[in-house]
Design a protein around this motif. Structure first.
Motif, short mmCIF file in Angstrom:
data_model
loop_
_atom_site.label_atom_id
_atom_site.label_comp_id
_atom_site.label_asym_id
_atom_site.label_seq_id
_atom_site.Cartn_x
_atom_site.Cartn_y
_atom_site.Cartn_z
N VAL A 171 36.14 -37.05 29.29
CA VAL A 171 36.29 -38.29 30.05
C VAL A 171 36.56 -39.50 29.14
O VAL A 171 37.47 -40.28 29.40
CB VAL A 171 35.05 -38.53 30.95
N SER A 172 35.79 -39.64 28.07
CA SER A 172 35.97 -40.81 27.19
C SER A 172 37.34 -40.81 26.52
O SER A 172 37.93 -41.87 26.31
CB SER A 172 34.87 -40.85 26.13
N LEU A 173 37.85 -39.66 26.20
CA LEU A 173 39.16 -39.55 25.56
C LEU A 173 40.29 -39.74 26.58
O LEU A 173 41.26 -40.46 26.32
CB LEU A 173 39.28 -38.19 24.87
N ILE A 174 40.17 -39.12 27.72
CA ILE A 174 41.20 -39.19 28.77
C ILE A 174 41.36 -40.62 29.28
O ILE A 174 42.45 -41.02 29.70
CB ILE A 174 40.83 -38.24 29.94
N GLU A 205 49.23 -39.74 34.60
CA GLU A 205 48.45 -40.02 35.79
C GLU A 205 48.00 -38.73 36.49
O GLU A 205 46.86 -38.63 36.93
CB GLU A 205 49.24 -40.91 36.76
N ILE A 206 48.88 -37.75 36.58
CA ILE A 206 48.52 -36.49 37.24
C ILE A 206 47.49 -35.72 36.42
O ILE A 206 46.43 -35.35 36.93
CB ILE A 206 49.76 -35.63 37.51
N LEU A 207 47.81 -35.47 35.16
CA LEU A 207 46.90 -34.68 34.33
C LEU A 207 45.62 -35.44 34.00
O LEU A 207 44.53 -34.86 34.00
CB LEU A 207 47.61 -34.24 33.05
N GLY A 208 45.76 -36.75 33.75
CA GLY A 208 44.58 -37.56 33.47
C GLY A 208 43.67 -37.66 34.69
O GLY A 208 42.44 -37.57 34.58
N HIS A 245 48.54 -41.45 42.64
CA HIS A 245 49.63 -42.32 42.19
C HIS A 245 50.66 -41.53 41.38
O HIS A 245 51.87 -41.73 41.55
CB HIS A 245 49.09 -43.49 41.36
N GLY A 246 50.19 -40.66 40.52
CA GLY A 246 51.11 -39.82 39.74
C GLY A 246 51.89 -38.87 40.63
O GLY A 246 53.09 -38.66 40.44
#
Length: 155
Positions: free
Chosen positions: A80-83, A67-70, A32-33
């Motif tokens: 993962v929990s932070l992102i 969206e791209i980096l995440g 999507h990003g």
């Protein structure tokens, strides 16, 4: 009996289900990003302007890069929990800014042509699925083959 689990704050990184969920969810965000980036964030900024989102040009870039980096970080299983937090925020803005007006269903067949079905605007179903996936990953961790699992300590 000795129990061996690999965990960070109680998360078991031997599980396979979070791995599958993490990769598919991350790929969804990444694609999507990438679509926003390849079309130019300026077009997305116009949509944000119509939604009265403040600083639409900046927010278009922030959303695209999030969206791209995440998505890439989720695929790799990095923090993962932070992102998940900024990705949930993007889904909430999309859900309440756009999709909520079109009802629940993500797929609305509104007609049929000789070329195939015609679809209406998507509802908020997909936003809820992404949010649920991200919350699940926050609770379980990234599972097997995540970068987080390599940093987990054996208890």
């Amino acid at each position: 009996m000795i129990k061996t689990t690999f965990s960070i704050k109680g998360k078991d990184y031997r599980q396979w289900a979070p791995f599958v969920l993490r990769v598919i969810t991350g790929l969804g965000f990444l694609l999507h990003g990438w679509a926003k980036l390849s079309r130019g964030p300026e077009g997305f900024a116009k949509l944000l302007t119509q939604l009265h989102i403040p600083f639409p040009d900046i927010m278009a870039w922030i959303t695209t890069l999030t969206e791209i980096l995440g998505g890439a970080a989720l695929i790799a299983g990095i923090a993962v929990s932070l992102i998940a937090i900024p990705l949930i925020c993007t889904m909430l803005v999309a859900m309440f800014g756009i999709h909520i007006h079109y009802g629940f269903s993500a797929v609305k067949t509104i007609g049929l042509t000789p070329g195939g079905p015609v679809f209406g605007p998507p509802g908020y179903e997909i936003n809820l699925i992404y949010i649920a996936s991200l919350i699940s990953l926050m609770l379980t961790g990234g599972g097997r083959w995540s970068a987080d699992s390599f940093f987990a300590k054996e208890e």
